[in-house]
Design a protein around this motif. Structure first.
Motif, PDB file in Angstrom:
ATOM      1  N   ARG A  40      -3.072   9.936  20.188  1.00  0.00           N
ATOM      2  CA  ARG A  40      -4.104   9.313  20.998  1.00  0.00           C
ATOM      3  C   ARG A  40      -3.425   8.185  21.760  1.00  0.00           C
ATOM      4  NH1 ARG A  40      -6.675  13.367  19.661  1.00  0.00           N
ATOM      5  NH2 ARG A  40      -8.697  13.362  18.601  1.00  0.00           N
ATOM      6  N   ARG A  80     -17.866  20.928  26.374  1.00  0.00           N
ATOM      7  CA  ARG A  80     -18.000  20.990  24.925  1.00  0.00           C
ATOM      8  C   ARG A  80     -19.305  21.680  24.530  1.00  0.00           C
ATOM      9  NH1 ARG A  80     -15.080  19.967  19.952  1.00  0.00           N
ATOM     10  NH2 ARG A  80     -16.746  20.369  18.479  1.00  0.00           N
ATOM     11  N   HIS A 120     -16.019  15.204  29.048  1.00  0.00           N
ATOM     12  CA  HIS A 120     -15.870  16.118  27.925  1.00  0.00           C
ATOM     13  C   HIS A 120     -17.202  16.790  27.552  1.00  0.00           C
ATOM     14  CE1 HIS A 120     -15.670  16.716  23.401  1.00  0.00           C
ATOM     15  NE2 HIS A 120     -14.525  17.272  23.730  1.00  0.00           N
ATOM     16  N   ALA A 136      -5.719  27.479  22.541  1.00  0.00           N
ATOM     17  CA  ALA A 136      -5.930  26.909  21.200  1.00  0.00           C
ATOM     18  C   ALA A 136      -6.378  27.946  20.200  1.00  0.00           C
ATOM     19  CB  ALA A 136      -6.969  25.792  21.275  1.00  0.00           C
ATOM     20  N   GLY A 196      -7.972  18.877   8.856  1.00  0.00           N
ATOM     21  CA  GLY A 196      -7.160  19.962   9.410  1.00  0.00           C
ATOM     22  C   GLY A 196      -7.735  20.527  10.698  1.00  0.00           C
ATOM     23  N   LEU A 228     -11.320  20.077  27.461  1.00  0.00           N
ATOM     24  CA  LEU A 228     -11.822  19.763  26.121  1.00  0.00           C
ATOM     25  C   LEU A 228     -10.883  18.774  25.450  1.00  0.00           C
ATOM     26  CD1 LEU A 228     -14.329  21.394  24.962  1.00  0.00           C
ATOM     27  CD2 LEU A 228     -13.200  22.597  26.802  1.00  0.00           C
ATOM     28  N   LEU A 229      -9.718  19.291  25.085  1.00  0.00           N
ATOM     29  CA  LEU A 229      -8.771  18.561  24.249  1.00  0.00           C
ATOM     30  C   LEU A 229      -8.295  17.266  24.890  1.00  0.00           C
ATOM     31  CD1 LEU A 229      -7.205  18.958  21.601  1.00  0.00           C
ATOM     32  CD2 LEU A 229      -5.351  19.958  22.967  1.00  0.00           C
ATOM     33  N   CYS A 272     -12.400  20.689  15.980  1.00  0.00           N
ATOM     34  CA  CYS A 272     -12.132  22.055  16.452  1.00  0.00           C
ATOM     35  C   CYS A 272     -13.412  22.821  16.757  1.00  0.00           C
ATOM     36  CB  CYS A 272     -11.324  22.817  15.416  1.00  0.00           C
ATOM     37  SG  CYS A 272     -10.875  24.445  16.026  1.00  0.00           S
ATOM     38  N   HIS A 325     -13.932  15.707  19.119  1.00  0.00           N
ATOM     39  CA  HIS A 325     -12.979  16.769  19.472  1.00  0.00           C
ATOM     40  C   HIS A 325     -12.760  17.745  18.321  1.00  0.00           C
ATOM     41  CE1 HIS A 325     -11.765  15.097  23.365  1.00  0.00           C
ATOM     42  NE2 HIS A 325     -11.818  13.905  22.790  1.00  0.00           N
ATOM     43  N   THR A 374      -2.983  29.093  16.490  1.00  0.00           N
ATOM     44  CA  THR A 374      -3.604  28.336  15.395  1.00  0.00           C
ATOM     45  C   THR A 374      -4.086  29.274  14.288  1.00  0.00           C
ATOM     46  OG1 THR A 374      -5.596  28.433  16.719  1.00  0.00           O
ATOM     47  CG2 THR A 374      -4.380  26.356  16.744  1.00  0.00           C
TER      48      THR A 374
HETATM   49  C1  HEM Z   1      -6.853  27.545  11.600  1.00  0.00           C
HETATM   50  C2  HEM Z   1      -7.041  27.530  12.903  1.00  0.00           C
HETATM   51  C3  HEM Z   1      -7.238  26.279  13.721  1.00  0.00           C
HETATM   52  C4  HEM Z   1      -6.858  24.990  13.458  1.00  0.00           C
HETATM   53  C5  HEM Z   1      -6.098  24.452  12.255  1.00  0.00           C
HETATM   54  C6  HEM Z   1      -7.323  24.180  14.578  1.00  0.00           C
HETATM   55  C7  HEM Z   1      -7.150  22.802  14.671  1.00  0.00           C
HETATM   56  C8  HEM Z   1      -7.719  22.003  15.647  1.00  0.00           C
HETATM   57  C9  HEM Z   1      -7.685  20.556  15.657  1.00  0.00           C
HETATM   58  C10 HEM Z   1      -6.996  19.690  14.619  1.00  0.00           C
HETATM   59  C11 HEM Z   1      -8.372  20.137  16.745  1.00  0.00           C
HETATM   60  C12 HEM Z   1      -8.652  18.685  17.138  1.00  0.00           C
HETATM   61  C13 HEM Z   1      -7.792  18.188  18.249  1.00  0.00           C
HETATM   62  C14 HEM Z   1      -7.966  16.713  18.509  1.00  0.00           C
HETATM   63  O1  HEM Z   1      -8.718  16.025  17.813  1.00  0.00           O
HETATM   64  O2  HEM Z   1      -7.307  16.224  19.437  1.00  0.00           O
HETATM   65  C15 HEM Z   1      -8.815  21.308  17.443  1.00  0.00           C
HETATM   66  C16 HEM Z   1      -9.513  21.300  18.628  1.00  0.00           C
HETATM   67  C17 HEM Z   1      -9.788  22.449  19.359  1.00  0.00           C
HETATM   68  N1  HEM Z   1      -9.682  23.756  18.923  1.00  0.00           N
HETATM   69 FE1  HEM Z   1      -8.912  24.358  17.165  1.00  0.00          FE
HETATM   70  N2  HEM Z   1      -7.954  24.986  15.487  1.00  0.00           N
HETATM   71  C18 HEM Z   1      -7.933  26.269  15.006  1.00  0.00           C
HETATM   72  C19 HEM Z   1      -8.485  27.390  15.609  1.00  0.00           C
HETATM   73  C20 HEM Z   1      -9.060  27.392  16.853  1.00  0.00           C
HETATM   74  C21 HEM Z   1      -9.611  28.564  17.508  1.00  0.00           C
HETATM   75  C22 HEM Z   1      -9.671  29.962  16.895  1.00  0.00           C
HETATM   76  C23 HEM Z   1     -10.048  28.159  18.741  1.00  0.00           C
HETATM   77  C24 HEM Z   1     -10.738  28.950  19.832  1.00  0.00           C
HETATM   78  C25 HEM Z   1     -11.460  30.002  19.630  1.00  0.00           C
HETATM   79  C26 HEM Z   1      -9.800  26.733  18.848  1.00  0.00           C
HETATM   80  C27 HEM Z   1     -10.108  25.957  19.943  1.00  0.00           C
HETATM   81  C28 HEM Z   1     -10.056  24.569  19.958  1.00  0.00           C
HETATM   82  C29 HEM Z   1     -10.444  23.776  21.112  1.00  0.00           C
HETATM   83  C30 HEM Z   1     -10.932  24.289  22.444  1.00  0.00           C
HETATM   84  C31 HEM Z   1     -10.275  22.434  20.724  1.00  0.00           C
HETATM   85  C32 HEM Z   1     -10.569  21.192  21.554  1.00  0.00           C
HETATM   86  C33 HEM Z   1     -11.957  20.713  21.247  1.00  0.00           C
HETATM   87  C34 HEM Z   1     -12.322  19.416  21.915  1.00  0.00           C
HETATM   88  O3  HEM Z   1     -11.427  18.662  22.309  1.00  0.00           O
HETATM   89  O4  HEM Z   1     -13.532  19.156  22.049  1.00  0.00           O
HETATM   90  N3  HEM Z   1      -9.213  26.309  17.691  1.00  0.00           N
HETATM   91  N4  HEM Z   1      -8.436  22.448  16.737  1.00  0.00           N
END
Ligand code: HEM
Lengths: 405, 322
Positions: free
Chosen positions: A296, A101, A97, A244, A346, A89-90, A354, A352, A248
């Motif tokens: 990036r 996704r 992707h 992730a 945030g 994913l990330l 979250c 991508h 977080t």
């Molecule tokens: C307050 C809590 C959270 C914050 C602040 C947060 C923040 C983020 C951010 C900023 C990204 C973007 C990354 C990028 O653009 O490179 C992201 C992606 C992601 N987050 Fe979160 N996250 C949180 C909670 C969670 C939770 C609870 C999960 C899983 C259940 C999760 C799973 C993911 C995954 C898998 C990605 C990648 C998505 C992709 O690349 O398509 N996150 N998150």
């Protein structure tokens, strides 16, 4: 990694965004970078920094010019070997992707989470009741271990379908992972001796046999049975949740608990109007930005205001600085429930963005709803202590005092 | 759209017809851009957009351009004789420079990962498959395309397909026997994913032949001229907020979200495009007109929630849990 010549027309900063004093309080550096110009060259790392909302937002949505496949940390996968298999994913771009996704979006959609709502509300009430009973004398406790860590660790591993054993590995694994997006500094060195063992445990939890029926993990495997992803991809998609999804939310919850303890009038306001809760969590995510930064890599020579980022160079996006850019937000440094935090970065933005954001919101809503029912006032009972991480804005300890209604 | 500003237009977007080309007998391709020159919403192969006709009805057209280009969509439209006028209007009345109201993109026909694909297209059903084979190419997968049509002149995009050599097999009816799809499906390797888009009879033949194969290995999209007529209201509707008892009127020019914001009701939004699900709101009464990319068919049928940033009403009145 560092380039020999400095780029023309770009303000240069030799600041280290990952130095202990910056991690302690990034606000001064954020302001310096935002005011220096739309793009600033970080000479220490040979990377380009974006700190204004408009430019961070533009880079986040433009996956064609700013892909993630060469890593979203400082390490450039074009030349360096990643420390673990890259995330599907990330750290993956379209087209690869797409399918993972689609699968995770479905598993973690608000509708899919509805079946967890009641259970999580009940769990939150139990946790809060136990806690308030335990501290009945003084009303004082440390909000980080007793709520911010306790709740996600209570509900999330169950929701994924993990066995009980070894769950203590989740937080240190995530902490190292988020450190490893930064430079190989002291924080990374401290984690290195343990990461082999932690990663082996995490990888082992992604196997189909380990995951309980009905959980997110099993649903990801079911998607591979339907052919939506391959059986080789399924364990790595599960790993994304374990990577992730824990630290977080711990730091997201810590952020909102700290925000209320430091702004007791906002707690009074949300008690009077509980509907504000949903906005409150996003306002806390904007205000604190638990995920501070992601990198990036320029795909081709990418023009940015006043400069061209050469192909293959790293760009560091300061989500935390964008979320407090006065060009975008009025009184950006105030935690304010009357504000509309919509559009904050945030949780990122674009393809991508979250995929776990609804999980994070539901966890926060569960805990805060339970607290709201029992706790009349909340305030700091001592100086909170930061936990340093190269990517996360985190708390080690938040001593609070509550008055129970 | 509140403050959830993005560089991309909302899920209901007015796009500009930048180019119009005849690509086969009775087929025109339209290139659509954002009027301000901005990014369009991202999409993946298999996605379609809705084009809103002057009558308020909608037609679905698969995106058949380059998904790596954020600034242009391409659709191809076959003139349907005896159709209900949508294709004739696009052929005869829509010129370059014209603004077209659109919805989406949405993807109900995604390309799943595989090392081998068999693509089967019937006529204009080539459109969703074009970006798929481009993608298979990028991924280094093995693939073949079987492309059926009345005659070469009626089959769009043959020149583009020419560069793929013998991975593209053409089956114009006026030159040889009809393609035996059942035999083709039966002969495909077990791990191959079979994608078919074309007339109903062709899709059904592929699905029948694919029935014994593992779940999910045959994926088809029915292409038929008569897509469901979508009831897009152009009259205002009423939104009642159950918790406060307030009632609002949503004009055709405003989103439900804007109306809520105008009345001082705060709803959290993020993408503002019906993509992220943040503004999902519980619907207590009334029938929503879903215009998002998040809800699936079952969710839509249940009708108990909607994404207020883009979705509207079919009924005169919606009661929301706000
Ligand atoms: C307050 C809590 C959270 C914050 C602040 C947060 C923040 C983020 C951010 C900023 C990204 C973007 C990354 C990028 O653009 O490179 C992201 C992606 C992601 N987050 Fe979160 N996250 C949180 C909670 C969670 C939770 C609870 C999960 C899983 C259940 C999760 C799973 C993911 C995954 C898998 C990605 C990648 C998505 C992709 O690349 O398509 N996150 N998150």
């Amino acid at each position: 990694m560092t380039t020999t010549s400095l780029p023309a027309h770009v303000p240069v900063s030799d600041a280290d965004p990952f130095a202990p004093d910056v991690l302690e309080d990034p606000a001064p550096l954020h302001e310096e970078l935002r005011e220096a110009g739309p793009v600033v060259f970080l000479s220490r790392y040979g990377a380009y920094a974006l700190a204004r909302y408009a430019h961070v937002h533009a880079a986040l949505v433009d996956w064609q010019s700013f892909p993630s496949g060469a890593g979203v940390g400082l390490s450039n996968f074009r030349h360096e070997t990643p420390w673990r298999k890259p995330s599907l994913l990330l750290e993956t771009d379209p087209p690869r992707h797409d399918a993972p996704r689609v699968v995770l979006e479905r598993v973690l959609s608000p509708r899919a989470l509805r079946r967890l709502r009641e259970q999580w509300a009940a769990d939150a009430h139990l946790l809060v009741d136990e806690l308030l009973r335990r501290v009945a004398g003084t009303g004082e406790f440390d909000a980080v271990p007793s709520l911010a860590q306790a709740f996600p660790l209570r509900v999330f591993p169950d929701a994924v379908g993990l066995p009980q054993e070894g769950r203590e590995n989740l937080l240190p694994y995530g902490d190292h992972l988020f450190n490893a997006f930064g430079p190989p500094n002291e924080l990374v060195a401290r984690g290195n001796p343990h990461i082999g063992r932690l990663a082996a445990w995490v990888d082992a939890q992604c196997a189909r046999e380990v995951l309980a029926p009905g959980g997110f993990g099993a649903q990801i495997w079911a998607a591979s049975d339907r052919g939506d992803i391959t059986p080789q991809q399924a364990p790595l998609v599960v790993r994304s949740l374990l990577s992730a999804g824990v630290d977080t939310t711990v730091h997201g919850l810590a952020a909102i608990l700290h925000a209320f303890a430091a702004n007791p009038e906002q707690w009074r306001r949300v008690r009077a109007e509980p509907r504000l809760l949903r906005v409150a969590f996003d306002e806390a995510v904007r205000w604190e930005s638990p995920v501070q930064t992601f990198f990036r890599t320029a795909q081709g020579d990418v023009p940015l205001p006043g400069t061209v980022v050469p192909d293959g160079e790293k760009i560091l996006m300061f989500l935390g600085a964008a979320n407090r850019d006065p060009r975008r937000w009025e009184r950006p440094d105030e935690f304010d429930l009357t504000r509309d935090p919509s559009g904050h970065v945030g949780f990122g933005m674009g393809i991508h963005q979250c995929v776990g954001q609804h999980v994070a919101r539901l966890e926060a809503e569960s805990v805060l709803t339970a607290l709201l029912e029992r706790v009349e006032t909340i305030e700091l009972a001592g100086a909170p202590v930061r936990h340093h991480n190269n990517t996360l804005r985190a708390w080690e300890s938040i001593p609070v005092r509550v008055r129970v209604s | 759209m509140g403050t959830g500003r993005t560089a991309q237009p909302a899920a209901t977007a007015t796009l500009l017809v930048a180019e119009k080309d005849r690509v086969a007998d009775d087929v025109v391709a339209l290139t659509l851009v954002e009027p301000g020159g901005g990014r369009l919403r991202d999409w993946a192969p298999g996605a379609h957009i809705d084009v809103v006709l002057p009558t308020g009805e909608m037609r679905q057209y698969s995106l058949c351009g380059d998904r790596f280009d954020p600034f242009a969509y391409r659709i191809a439209v076959r003139r349907e004789e005896g159709g209900r006028g949508g294709s004739a209007w696009l052929h005869d009345s829509v010129r370059t420079g014209r603004l077209l109201p659109t919805g989406g993109p949405r993807n109900t026909f995604p390309l799943v990962p595989s090392e081998e694909y068999v693509f089967i297209a019937g006529g204009i059903g080539i459109t969703p498959l074009l970006p798929m084979l481009a993608q298979a190419e990028v991924l280094g997968a093995r693939w073949t395309l079987h492309y059926c049509g009345r005659s070469r002149a009626s089959m769009p995009f043959l020149d583009e397909l020419g560069r793929h050599g013998d991975r593209v097999r053409l089956h114009p009816r006026d030159e040889g026997p009809r393609l035996d799809v059942a035999a083709l499906v039966a002969a495909a390797p077990a791990e191959a994913r079979i994608y078919c888009c074309g007339p109903v009879a062709m899709v059904e033949a592929v699905e029948r032949a694919g029935a014994p194969r593992p779940a999910g290995s045959v994926r088809a999209e029915r292409f038929s001229a008569a897509q469901q007529p979508a009831p897009v209201r152009d009259a205002p509707f009423e939104v009642v907020l159950a918790r406060s008892g307030t009632s609002l009127t949503v004009d055709p020019s405003a989103t439900v979200l804007q109306a809520l914001e105008g009345a001082g009701v705060r709803v959290l939004t993020s993408c503002g495009q019906g993509l992220c699900g943040t503004c999902e709101t519980t619907v207590l009464e009334g029938r929503p007109d879903h215009r998002d990319s998040v809800l699936d068919a079952a969710d839509r049928a249940a009708g108990d929630c909607m994404l207020v940033c883009v979705s509207r009403a079919c009924s005169d009145r919606l009661v929301l849990d706000l």
